[in-house]
Motif scaffolding. Structure first.
Motif, PDB file in Angstrom:
ATOM      1  N   GLY A 133       0.814  -1.204   0.000  1.00 58.63           N
ATOM      2  CA  GLY A 133       0.000   0.000   0.000  1.00 58.63           C
ATOM      3  C   GLY A 133       0.847   1.253   0.000  1.00 58.63           C
ATOM      4  N   GLU A 134       0.186   2.368  -0.102  1.00 58.65           N
ATOM      5  CA  GLU A 134       0.850   3.664  -0.180  1.00 58.65           C
ATOM      6  C   GLU A 134       1.085   4.222   1.217  1.00 58.65           C
ATOM      7  N   VAL A 135       2.232   4.830   1.418  1.00 54.26           N
ATOM      8  CA  VAL A 135       2.576   5.501   2.668  1.00 54.26           C
ATOM      9  C   VAL A 135       2.631   6.991   2.390  1.00 54.26           C
ATOM     10  N   VAL A 136       1.895   7.760   3.162  1.00 53.87           N
ATOM     11  CA  VAL A 136       1.872   9.212   2.976  1.00 53.87           C
ATOM     12  C   VAL A 136       2.053   9.896   4.323  1.00 53.87           C
ATOM     13  N   ILE A 137       2.997  10.816   4.401  1.00 55.06           N
ATOM     14  CA  ILE A 137       3.177  11.672   5.560  1.00 55.06           C
ATOM     15  C   ILE A 137       2.959  13.103   5.081  1.00 55.06           C
ATOM     16  N   GLU A 138       2.008  13.798   5.675  1.00 55.15           N
ATOM     17  CA  GLU A 138       1.706  15.156   5.224  1.00 55.15           C
ATOM     18  C   GLU A 138       1.308  16.035   6.407  1.00 55.15           C
ATOM     19  N   LYS A 139       2.145  16.049   7.411  1.00 53.82           N
ATOM     20  CA  LYS A 139       1.883  16.874   8.587  1.00 53.82           C
ATOM     21  C   LYS A 139       2.100  18.335   8.219  1.00 53.82           C
ATOM     22  N   ASP A 140       1.096  19.159   8.455  1.00 54.07           N
ATOM     23  CA  ASP A 140       1.100  20.552   8.009  1.00 54.07           C
ATOM     24  C   ASP A 140       1.750  21.440   9.066  1.00 54.07           C
ATOM     25  N   ARG A 141       2.891  22.017   8.737  1.00 50.06           N
ATOM     26  CA  ARG A 141       3.580  22.862   9.714  1.00 50.06           C
ATOM     27  C   ARG A 141       2.831  24.154   9.988  1.00 50.06           C
ATOM     28  N   ASN A 142       2.000  24.596   9.060  1.00 50.96           N
ATOM     29  CA  ASN A 142       1.261  25.843   9.252  1.00 50.96           C
ATOM     30  C   ASN A 142       0.001  25.661  10.090  1.00 50.96           C
ATOM     31  N   ASN A 143      -0.496  24.441  10.151  1.00 52.09           N
ATOM     32  CA  ASN A 143      -1.703  24.179  10.916  1.00 52.09           C
ATOM     33  C   ASN A 143      -1.618  22.789  11.557  1.00 52.09           C
ATOM     34  N   PRO A 144      -0.661  22.588  12.455  1.00 51.81           N
ATOM     35  CA  PRO A 144      -0.468  21.251  13.021  1.00 51.81           C
ATOM     36  C   PRO A 144      -1.565  20.891  14.024  1.00 51.81           C
ATOM     37  N   GLU A 145      -2.068  19.677  13.898  1.00 47.12           N
ATOM     38  CA  GLU A 145      -3.055  19.194  14.868  1.00 47.12           C
ATOM     39  C   GLU A 145      -2.382  18.883  16.193  1.00 47.12           C
ATOM     40  N   PHE A 146      -1.142  18.373  16.121  1.00 44.50           N
ATOM     41  CA  PHE A 146      -0.348  18.089  17.310  1.00 44.50           C
ATOM     42  C   PHE A 146       1.029  18.715  17.130  1.00 44.50           C
ATOM     43  N   TYR A 147       1.692  18.939  18.260  1.00 46.92           N
ATOM     44  CA  TYR A 147       3.054  19.458  18.200  1.00 46.92           C
ATOM     45  C   TYR A 147       3.957  18.468  17.475  1.00 46.92           C
ATOM     46  N   GLY A 148       4.953  18.982  16.800  1.00 43.79           N
ATOM     47  CA  GLY A 148       5.910  18.112  16.129  1.00 43.79           C
ATOM     48  C   GLY A 148       7.242  18.813  15.964  1.00 43.79           C
TER      49      GLY A 148
END
Length: 628
Positions: A133-148
């Motif tokens: 399957g496909e692996v996608v990481i797309e954590k948005d630095r401008n609107n993060p749901e959680f700290y990262g």
């Protein structure tokens, strides 16, 4: 039950009845294992023992059936007398004793198999398939749901083909086989780096194991216990890697550590976020590897971190964290391996799918591993073509390593060349390039000095110098206009510095608060530094103690004082006091009382912002000799 059948069944069916009961009893010994294990897991062994005891006592209700129903007139105690005499007679018979012992041995065998079969299956590499399957990481630095952290953001996409993975992380019991079969003595199982680690540590078993004679113990966070074979083993990357090679030799096919993307695919395949896990100090210590199930797999999250063979690397459009700029970039060196999933102590951001933490391969971090059988491609060298995407750092790469602009010579080269006439009469053992930025002047000074230390406050800046030492070349993005960039490639060989790079060392440090070890220098070179310090007075008071007698202090600065770097009350010049102009050079002459001013020069430089925008500045160079 067999006795009852002998009493109740007709003679012609007695053998069949007794055989069926014996067969059912044998099956029952296996059948009772699963519910007993379930009770142990759900309620504990004490409750399980009570339940089984009650069931056994209920069987005694069947004993009256041993009475002969055709002899109704027998006395009430005749059965007791008959049973008593029968037992006394039987206990004198050797064959009867051996038969009873055989039943106990049979039960022991069944119990032994039931207890050890799960661990045995684990040790034999029994695994389950993970669909592709496909692996996608797309954590948005401008609107993060959680700290990262900075390395978790941006976009990453990959396709992973079907592969097999061990259902469990490797247990102490499975790893014990590797230890007992001389795994640590077999250098063939270890990589070259692993061999160096092994030679240095003289390790014979995992670090948290304690061996006393033929007994093994585990040192947990708060206690020492007998080695629990069903707990996950806690090892570093080299040990995990070596075990996989050992396991491959036993299985007859290759198994290895999973890649980061294979871990993501496993996580997505089982939908790991929906399941309970040993995380967030739930158990306070590790627990059995078969306690927390994730849709056919175990401990996809929690219990121990899981080593991957993937070195940490930047995703596309990586940007450093604005506050913690040296969290990730120093790890882009192929020497830090990513581990995934969190451990029993993990909290917050560490428990998330997107968390990307990497450590040097010899570290111990409550980390274990699982292994995979996979045909997916993977890379363990991801930072060979070093790619600097930070726009500010790229601009300084151009400034330090670029060519002339508008006839103005390269600033770093010009500064060191201008200084060269003052170096003829001093010792050239040790030099300090303080505020070295991306390191060009550090390398240039190494053409004269035996040893040069480059120190800068920004780990991102010195990381450029570190990468140039380690790799053949570095590629940075040169801004043309707007969002248009072109790649620019630099190498120490291009500047005649490849031969002297081993004389150079880079460290992160604060020029106003240097460690005591930074002392004994023949030259301290400070380029465009003093007007960027938060306390230049403190710097001027401290720096003479780090310089040898007759050593040189070189200061270059355009004296562009700004409150964003230096509080106004700490400026050395550039202001009016008591209706008089206060100039930085005049303040330096007053402050550096133990120095002789040997000379001053104007050194121009050009910083290229875009193809059509440049900054032209003139830095004032002053050369000071410390009086003996």
């Amino acid at each position: 039950m067999v006795s009852i059948a002998g009493k109740v069944a007709p003679p012609e069916k007695r053998s069949l009845a007794m055989g069926l009961i014996a067969a059912a009893a044998s099956f029952g010994q296996f059948a009772v294992v699963l519910p007993t294990m379930w009770m142990n897991k759900a309620f504990g062994w004490e409750v399980s023992l009570i339940v089984l005891s009650i069931i056994t006592l209920l069987l005694l209700l069947l004993l009256p059936l041993l009475n002969n129903t055709n002899e109704k007139n027998n006395k009430k105690n005749s059965f007791a007398i008959e049973l008593q005499s029968t037992l006394i007679f039987s206990l004198k018979e050797r064959n009867y004793i051996l038969l009873i012992m055989g039943f106990f041995v049979c039960g022991f065998h069944v119990t032994f198999i039931a207890l050890h079969l799960p661990t045995d299956l684990m040790s034999k590499g029994i695994s389950a398939e993970v669909a592709g399957g496909e692996v996608v990481i797309e954590k948005d630095r401008n609107n993060p749901e959680f700290y990262g952290w900075d390395n978790e953001f941006s976009f990453h996409k990959a396709y992973i083909n079907e592969f097999e993975a061990s259902k469990y992380v490797v247990s102490n019991g499975e790893y014990l086989e590797f230890v007992k079969e001389g795994g640590y003595e077999n250098a063939n199982f270890f990589s070259d780096e692993g061999k160096s680690w092994l030679a240095y540590t003289k390790a014979k078993h995992p670090r948290f194991w304690i061996v006393e004679g033929d007994k093994y113990y585990l040192r947990e966070v708060n206690r020492i216990i007998s080695l629990p074979l069903n707990y996950p083993v806690d090892v570093n990357f080299y040990e995990a890697e070596a075990f996989c090679k050992y396991k491959s030799s036993k299985l007859g096919y290759e198994v290895r550590l999973p890649s980061e993307d294979e871990y993501y695919r496993l996580y997505d395949y089982v939908d790991a976020s929906k399941y309970d896990a040993n995380i967030g100090l739930k158990q306070f210590n590790q627990c059995s590897v078969d306690k927390y199930e994730f849709n056919g797999f175990y401990d996809v999250v929690g219990n121990v971190w899981q080593w991957s063979l993937t070195p940490t690397y930047p995703f596309d459009n990586f940007e450093t964290h604005p506050i913690y700029d040296d969290f990730t970039t120093p790890t882009f060196d192929d020497r830090h391996a990513l581990f995934k999933g969190g451990a029993f102590v993990s909290l917050g951001n560490e428990t998330l799918r997107e968390a990307r933490y990497a450590f040097r391969k010899h570290f111990y971090q409550h980390a274990g591993f699982r292994y995979v059988k996979s045909s997916n491609e993977y890379k363990t060298k991801l930072n060979d073509n070093v790619y600097e995407t930070d726009e500010l750092i790229s601009q300084y790469c151009e400034f330090h390593y670029g060519k002339e602009n508008f006839g103005v010579k390269n600033f770093c080269v010009n500064s060191v060349e201008t200084l060269s006439e003052y170096l003829k009469d001093i010792n050239t053992n040790k030099a300090l390039d303080l505020g070295c930025s991306v390191g060009r002047s550090t390398f240039e000074l190494a053409k004269t000095f035996d040893e040069v230390m480059g120190i800068d406050f920004s780990a991102n800046f010195i990381n450029v110098g570190v990468k140039l030492k380690k790799y053949d070349s570095l590629i940075f993005k040169e801004k043309v206009e707007g969002e248009i960039f072109r790649d620019n490639k630099i190498s120490l060989k291009d500047f005649g510095c490849d031969e002297i790079k081993d004389k150079v060392t880079f460290m992160q440090g604060d020029a106003c608060n240097l460690k005591d070890i930074y002392t004994g220098y023949d030259l301290i070179f400070c380029s465009n530094l003093i007007d960027r310090l938060y306390s230049p007075q403190k710097f001027l008071e401290d720096i003479p103690t780090r310089l040898n007698d007759n050593g040189l202090l070189v200061l270059l600065s355009p004296y562009t004082w700004l409150e964003e770097y230096t509080p106004k009350q700490n400026w050395l010049g550039g202001y009016i006091k008591d209706n008089k102009e206060v100039r930085t050079f005049d303040t330096l002459k007053k402050k550096l009382v133990g120095f002789e001013l040997l000379g001053e020069h104007d050194v121009p430089f050009v910083i290229k912002e875009t193809a059509r925008k440049h900054q032209h500045t003139i830095s004032h160079m002053t050369i000071w000799k410390k009086k003996a």
